[in-house]
Design an enzyme around this catalytic site. Structure first.
Site, PDB file in Angstrom:
ATOM      1  N   CYS A  61      -1.315   1.263   1.134  1.00 53.69           N
ATOM      2  CA  CYS A  61      -0.191   2.225   0.711  1.00 53.69           C
ATOM      3  C   CYS A  61       0.939   1.571   0.182  1.00 53.69           C
ATOM      4  CB  CYS A  61       0.069   3.322   1.519  1.00 53.69           C
ATOM      5  SG  CYS A  61      -1.334   4.471   2.132  1.00 53.69           S
ATOM      6  N   ALA A  64       0.124  -0.051  -3.320  1.00 55.27           N
ATOM      7  CA  ALA A  64      -0.147   0.737  -4.263  1.00 55.27           C
ATOM      8  C   ALA A  64       0.976   1.659  -4.745  1.00 55.27           C
ATOM      9  CB  ALA A  64      -1.079   2.199  -3.687  1.00 55.27           C
ATOM     10  N   GLU A  65       2.160   1.801  -3.816  1.00 55.86           N
ATOM     11  CA  GLU A  65       3.342   2.522  -4.155  1.00 55.86           C
ATOM     12  C   GLU A  65       4.044   1.470  -4.763  1.00 55.86           C
ATOM     13  OE1 GLU A  65       6.723   5.544  -2.808  1.00 55.86           O
ATOM     14  OE2 GLU A  65       5.139   5.369  -1.480  1.00 55.86           O
ATOM     15  N   THR A  66       4.088   0.186  -4.479  1.00 57.12           N
ATOM     16  CA  THR A  66       4.943  -0.792  -5.093  1.00 57.12           C
ATOM     17  C   THR A  66       4.501  -0.835  -6.521  1.00 57.12           C
ATOM     18  OG1 THR A  66       5.423  -2.029  -3.072  1.00 57.12           O
ATOM     19  CG2 THR A  66       5.300  -3.212  -5.177  1.00 57.12           C
ATOM     20  N   SER A  69       5.166   2.283  -8.663  1.00 58.32           N
ATOM     21  CA  SER A  69       6.602   2.740  -8.773  1.00 58.32           C
ATOM     22  C   SER A  69       7.158   1.491 -10.010  1.00 58.32           C
ATOM     23  CB  SER A  69       7.362   2.318  -7.576  1.00 58.32           C
ATOM     24  OG  SER A  69       7.213   3.650  -6.538  1.00 58.32           O
TER      25      SER A  69
END
Length: 140
Positions: A61, A64-66, A69
Site C-alpha cells: 500500500c 501504491a500510494e507513493t 500520489s
C-alpha cells in the site's frame, strides 16, 4: 524518463522536496519513471516483510500510494499538490525475496480529483497486488 537519478531530480524540482528522511526512503522505494499518466517504481522485499517473512501488505500500500500520489502531483501541475483520500488493495500472492515493481496508471484526471490504478508485480512479472488510489488536488 527511465534514469532514476534524472527522475529524482525532476521529482525534487516539480514537487519541491526530496525523499530524504521520509517513509519512501526508509522503505527503499526507487522511482524509475514519472509522468502525469504513468509512474513506475520498485521496492525491495527485504526489510518490508511481516513476521512470516512475506512482503507486508501495508508495504504494498505504501508503494501504491507513493506512485499514485506522484502521478497526481504531476497531474495537478505547478503550485498545486495532491493528497491521498482513499486507497484500496487486493493482495493476490506472497513474495519473500527480490523486489516488487509498481506501475501506476491514470484512470481519471480531473481538476480536483485524480485516480490511479496501481499494479504491483514480483521479479517474475506475477501480479502481487492490485490497488486504486484517489487523491484530491489542491493549491499549495
Amino acid at each position: 524518463m527511465t534514469d532514476p537519478e534524472e527522475v529524482a531530480r525532476i521529482l525534487e524540482e516539480r514537487l519541491g522536496g526530496t525523499y530524504g528522511g521520509t517513509l519512501v526512503e526508509r522503505m527503499g522505494i526507487e522511482i524509475t519513471e514519472a509522468t502525469p499518466e504513468r509512474v513506475v517504481g520498485r521496492m525491495p522485499v527485504e526489510g518490508n516483510t511481516q513476521p512470516y517473512g512475506l512482503l507486508h501488505g501495508g508495504a504494498s500500500c505504501v508503494l501504491a500510494e507513493t506512485l499514485g500520489s506522484i502521478g497526481a502531483a504531476f497531474h495537478a501541475g505547478p503550485g498545486r499538490g495532491a493528497v491521498g483520500i482513499e486507497i484500496n488493495a487486493t493482495h493476490h500472492r506472497s513474495v519473500t525475496s527480490g523486489h516488487v515493481t509498481g506501475v501506476a496508471t491514470l484512470a481519471h484526471g480531473g481538476r480536483t480529483v485524480a485516480t490511479y490504478e496501481i499494479e504491483i508485480t514480483d521479479d517474475r512479472g506475477r501480479r502481487v497486488c492490485t490497488s486504486r488510489l484517489t487523491c484530491v488536488l489542491r493549491d499549495l
